[in-house]
Scaffold this motif. Sequence first.
Motif, PDB file in Angstrom:
ATOM      1  N   ILE B   2       7.925  67.150  75.279  1.00  0.00           N
ATOM      2  CA  ILE B   2       8.914  66.361  74.091  1.00  0.00           C
ATOM      3  C   ILE B   2       7.725  65.098  73.893  1.00  0.00           C
ATOM      4  CG2 ILE B   2      10.214  64.777  72.559  1.00  0.00           C
ATOM      5  CD1 ILE B   2      12.408  65.682  74.127  1.00  0.00           C
ATOM      6  N   LEU B  29       5.073  69.461  87.285  1.00  0.00           N
ATOM      7  CA  LEU B  29       6.045  69.377  86.267  1.00  0.00           C
ATOM      8  C   LEU B  29       5.168  70.624  85.376  1.00  0.00           C
ATOM      9  CD1 LEU B  29       7.764  66.222  85.126  1.00  0.00           C
ATOM     10  CD2 LEU B  29       8.276  68.138  86.215  1.00  0.00           C
ATOM     11  N   ILE B 100      13.513  75.184  75.782  1.00  0.00           N
ATOM     12  CA  ILE B 100      14.967  73.173  75.629  1.00  0.00           C
ATOM     13  C   ILE B 100      13.480  72.279  75.909  1.00  0.00           C
ATOM     14  CG2 ILE B 100      16.169  72.411  77.073  1.00  0.00           C
ATOM     15  CD1 ILE B 100      17.335  74.984  75.092  1.00  0.00           C
ATOM     16  N   PRO B 101      13.274  71.545  75.055  1.00  0.00           N
ATOM     17  CA  PRO B 101      12.265  70.328  75.802  1.00  0.00           C
ATOM     18  C   PRO B 101      13.456  69.369  76.679  1.00  0.00           C
ATOM     19  CG  PRO B 101      13.493  69.673  73.708  1.00  0.00           C
ATOM     20  CD  PRO B 101      13.988  71.462  73.881  1.00  0.00           C
ATOM     21  N   ASP B 102      12.609  68.990  77.584  1.00  0.00           N
ATOM     22  CA  ASP B 102      12.925  67.926  78.457  1.00  0.00           C
ATOM     23  C   ASP B 102      13.042  66.413  78.574  1.00  0.00           C
ATOM     24  OD1 ASP B 102      11.386  67.451  80.648  1.00  0.00           O
ATOM     25  OD2 ASP B 102      11.437  69.471  80.555  1.00  0.00           O
ATOM     26  N   TYR B 103      12.944  65.479  79.077  1.00  0.00           N
ATOM     27  CA  TYR B 103      12.496  64.230  79.503  1.00  0.00           C
ATOM     28  C   TYR B 103      11.718  63.538  80.774  1.00  0.00           C
ATOM     29  CZ  TYR B 103      15.438  63.982  75.117  1.00  0.00           C
ATOM     30  OH  TYR B 103      16.256  64.522  73.878  1.00  0.00           O
ATOM     31  N   LEU B 104      11.655  64.534  81.657  1.00  0.00           N
ATOM     32  CA  LEU B 104      11.000  64.567  82.489  1.00  0.00           C
ATOM     33  C   LEU B 104       9.265  63.807  82.049  1.00  0.00           C
ATOM     34  CD1 LEU B 104      11.942  67.232  84.413  1.00  0.00           C
ATOM     35  CD2 LEU B 104      13.014  65.399  84.945  1.00  0.00           C
ATOM     36  N   ARG B 106       7.651  62.596  85.133  1.00  0.00           N
ATOM     37  CA  ARG B 106       6.651  62.750  85.995  1.00  0.00           C
ATOM     38  C   ARG B 106       7.810  62.898  87.769  1.00  0.00           C
ATOM     39  NH1 ARG B 106       1.919  58.204  88.625  1.00  0.00           N
ATOM     40  NH2 ARG B 106       4.299  59.184  89.918  1.00  0.00           N
ATOM     41  N   SER B 107       7.058  63.598  88.216  1.00  0.00           N
ATOM     42  CA  SER B 107       8.079  63.579  89.031  1.00  0.00           C
ATOM     43  C   SER B 107       7.417  63.829  91.197  1.00  0.00           C
ATOM     44  CB  SER B 107       9.668  64.494  89.669  1.00  0.00           C
ATOM     45  OG  SER B 107      10.466  64.528  90.493  1.00  0.00           O
ATOM     46  N   GLN B 110       9.377  66.331  93.826  1.00  0.00           N
ATOM     47  CA  GLN B 110       8.729  67.623  94.398  1.00  0.00           C
ATOM     48  C   GLN B 110       7.347  68.203  94.385  1.00  0.00           C
ATOM     49  OE1 GLN B 110      11.322  69.396  93.823  1.00  0.00           O
ATOM     50  NE2 GLN B 110      10.190  71.404  93.846  1.00  0.00           N
ATOM     51  N   ASP B 222       7.913  57.215  88.896  1.00  0.00           N
ATOM     52  CA  ASP B 222       8.222  57.835  88.131  1.00  0.00           C
ATOM     53  C   ASP B 222       9.819  57.429  87.219  1.00  0.00           C
ATOM     54  OD1 ASP B 222       7.454  60.088  89.373  1.00  0.00           O
ATOM     55  OD2 ASP B 222       8.499  60.827  91.445  1.00  0.00           O
ATOM     56  N   LEU B 223      10.198  56.795  87.632  1.00  0.00           N
ATOM     57  CA  LEU B 223      11.590  56.385  87.421  1.00  0.00           C
ATOM     58  C   LEU B 223      11.870  55.213  86.182  1.00  0.00           C
ATOM     59  CD1 LEU B 223      13.682  55.400  90.883  1.00  0.00           C
ATOM     60  CD2 LEU B 223      13.914  57.875  89.089  1.00  0.00           C
TER      61      LEU B 223
END
Lengths: 497, 497
Positions: B2, B29, B100-104, B106-107, B110, B222-223
């Motif tokens: 998204i 990601l 399926i879209p996601d709201y991540l 950065r991470s 991982q 990230d957060l």
Amino acid sequence: MIIEIDRNSIITITQQLFEFFSDRILSGLFKDGQQLPSIRTLSKELNISPMTIVKAYNELEKNGLAVTIQGKGTYVNQRNNIEKLNSFPEHNDFQWQMGIPDYLSRSQFQSNSNLTYGNNMYNLSIASINYKLLPTADILKDSLNLTERNIEYLAQYPPVQGDHEFRNVLSNYLKSKEISTAPENILITSGSQQGISLIASTFVGPGDIVVMETPTYPGAIDLFKSRGAVILTVPVDNEGMRTDILISLCDKHSPKIIYTMPNFHNPTGCSMSLRRKIELLDIAKFNNSIIVEDDPWSEISYKKEKIKSIKSMDTDGHVVYIKGLSKILGPAYRLAAIVAEGSILSRLINAKANHDLGTSMLNQKTLLDFIKSNKMNSYLDNLNKKLLRRRDKVINLLKHNAPSGVNWTIPEGGINLWITLPKSLNVEKLLYHSVTTKNISFLPGTICYPNEVEFNHLRICFTYLDEEHIENIIIELCNLMKLLNSDEKGSCYVPVI
Amino acid sequence: MIIEIDRNSIITITQQLFEFFSDRILSGLFKDGQQLPSIRTLSKELNISPMTIVKAYNELEKNGLAVTIQGKGTYVNQRNNIEKLNSFPEHNDFQWQMGIPDYLSRSQFQSNSNLTYGNNMYNLSIASINYKLLPTADILKDSLNLTERNIEYLAQYPPVQGDHEFRNVLSNYLKSKEISTAPENILITSGSQQGISLIASTFVGPGDIVVMETPTYPGAIDLFKSRGAVILTVPVDNEGMRTDILISLCDKHSPKIIYTMPNFHNPTGCSMSLRRKIELLDIAKFNNSIIVEDDPWSEISYKKEKIKSIKSMDTDGHVVYIKGLSKILGPAYRLAAIVAEGSILSRLINAKANHDLGTSMLNQKTLLDFIKSNKMNSYLDNLNKKLLRRRDKVINLLKHNAPSGVNWTIPEGGINLWITLPKSLNVEKLLYHSVTTKNISFLPGTICYPNEVEFNHLRICFTYLDEEHIENIIIELCNLMKLLNSDEKGSCYVPVI
């Protein structure tokens, strides 16, 4: 306080406003006596008609959550009175902080914990097993094998996905439940609550459609609401979620997430039939939806037939299965496992890293010996016999003491009873009197409804109290129901601020 | 996926697009070889000019994060090659999930963990202390006192705010650091990361302004990014955050949160002067901002003067102080403490309940004896002596082996060195070669920049490796720098997809 009104939503603006305030009042985020924004201010700020706000405030009053004083304004009212008794003191010396808006919409557990940790409270609210029935001493006594190798593990960051040895043990354990999964498909979380939190923060955002059973587990409502989801509800009957209603919902709105607790559903205790489980999986496939199958207590079963999880029939990675261990082994370890596949799993692992970098190694290493030993099965067999006796005892007490018009479920598993009061008796009123005059707390059904709140249900857990108190407490609670119900019929309940 | 473009943002659309993609590529990601959306599709979907997208893609290419093949498209490139070596296998049999879209957003961890848990990796990346130097065996040996009372605690849900006894011990411990706080003002979290996560999910939403040091701790980026914050950055020098620059930023934009790691800042190791700490507190007061003071390692200090935290000077509840225990006592327990006041604290407690219902009791009960004993101080004194020797050894090795043009900080505390490469040497390239040819991993500086990424820094931790490997590994790394730098000068680096 940030009120976001979605004008394109399928939910009316009045209902959105009502939910915004009722969520915060029932959660205790808004305090008793706090003044709500004036109709004029709110109407101007949100650019909506004053009539809409009046309607929402009337709805709050009707449900005993607020009271309007002519010429002064509308004020938060009712259950939060209880908080004053137990909560930590409010610091009014940091007034500037009130200007900092936040993104909390509900938090039932905080409000709940005010009831839970009160002194000498007889607690029917918390869904847990009495400590004397849990295998805590057995688990801890010789659990931690302090070899050099273990010390090395225990001095390092845990793998984000979870300890490999622990995931291995869980994958074997899940095979016994016909869920055939590899350790690579398991993600360890800090309890089921965090599992749901990871799913919500990864896949749910403003306007996304989440289907939930109604009533349902309050902690899940908190999380999906705080992400701005549009929650559509499907009622449950004695075969579980009404899939026929779900199908007609899906004609208009394709859900991104379907959250369900199919076995010994919280709070009602009912279970989904196999037929409906198969149907639900079909619906998810057809709509490209994710099913979140929350399974904290399929092990606590009073019937002979084996329980088939939805996950065990999932071939396409549609089900994110959460196996909570808190209910069966004790909640202090904060351990649960997510089983998922493909990019849904890998994205959840990323989210887990962001949330807390991984679950404590100490807890994982502590529990694994017990789970893989043969102690686990005999412990569960034994436990179920004891809990069944407790269930029957409490049901018997209700039969003989509850006033007419009060009904309850007879769950074939799990540790909760769902009690329905006559419509004339408001459960929030019962709770207030029960806590303040009898030191008895229970879970008010009001927090179990994502949308249209019903005010005449409560959940009691029959496994948490010490054995010797059960009889007395159930009788006391029944007497209070009688008293308040007859009182209700005679006089109008006037909330006091 | 998204992509949300904020047309009213102070950040240009090109920069927003570039960050959207670079965050996901550097995090892993987006996978190596994955095709980015075509310019035409994206332009249509987002309703922005094709030229803007071309500019953003060019910027990605310039930084070696993507490569365009004429007539075919733009593809993800570079460091993620490494992932193939270590990451769990991708499941391509669940294609429907990609829709399926996601709201991540950065991470880093991982992506990082793929470097960390590789077989036989010499790890300079993870900021932790070698297990032989940690007091793990001491803590665990006779920590858990299995009295009936303790067993009762350990069989119950932990209090959401944290075990009272543990908070009591921490409040005494913090007094020795001149932070005078009551147990009622402490909230126990699962590590500092969860502390930041609670703050972000409670107080930060789309468009809210968060000020961060640049470079800074990747887990915090990230957060805040995943919450849709507008991040404004302030550089650090050897007195810490440049408060003069912050003041001019605040003229235009009032920050909701100012995130800082004032003592032995991660990744640079520098510390904020007392003068600037006082100034920062004044700025926060003036702007009604919350300061998040992240303090995982003020105990690891190589200088004689006592360190004064910002929190110790805070009289109005402006500072949310996070005392992480992972760096000093070991990361496996996942324990940290937030110190805050008023409604900021009570809102964070609500968020904690929503996230995971409370931190494991087992960990809290395990650590408290050690912290309140006199072992704690002598352990820390001893530890600091050993770590100082390590720091000096590594600096000495760099002095004698690093090629000219390479610089590093000399931190007066903490466990990291921040190394700056010549501009001509891309750190992502160094990392790729270092991992694949030498089995050496480090933290690439690229993930430490919230906005304008610099590609010529790395962070190495000098306390994690086994003592006997240090010399060799530092020399190997220096040799690789030499090799790639001279190579760089002679030939153009062509990324391969």
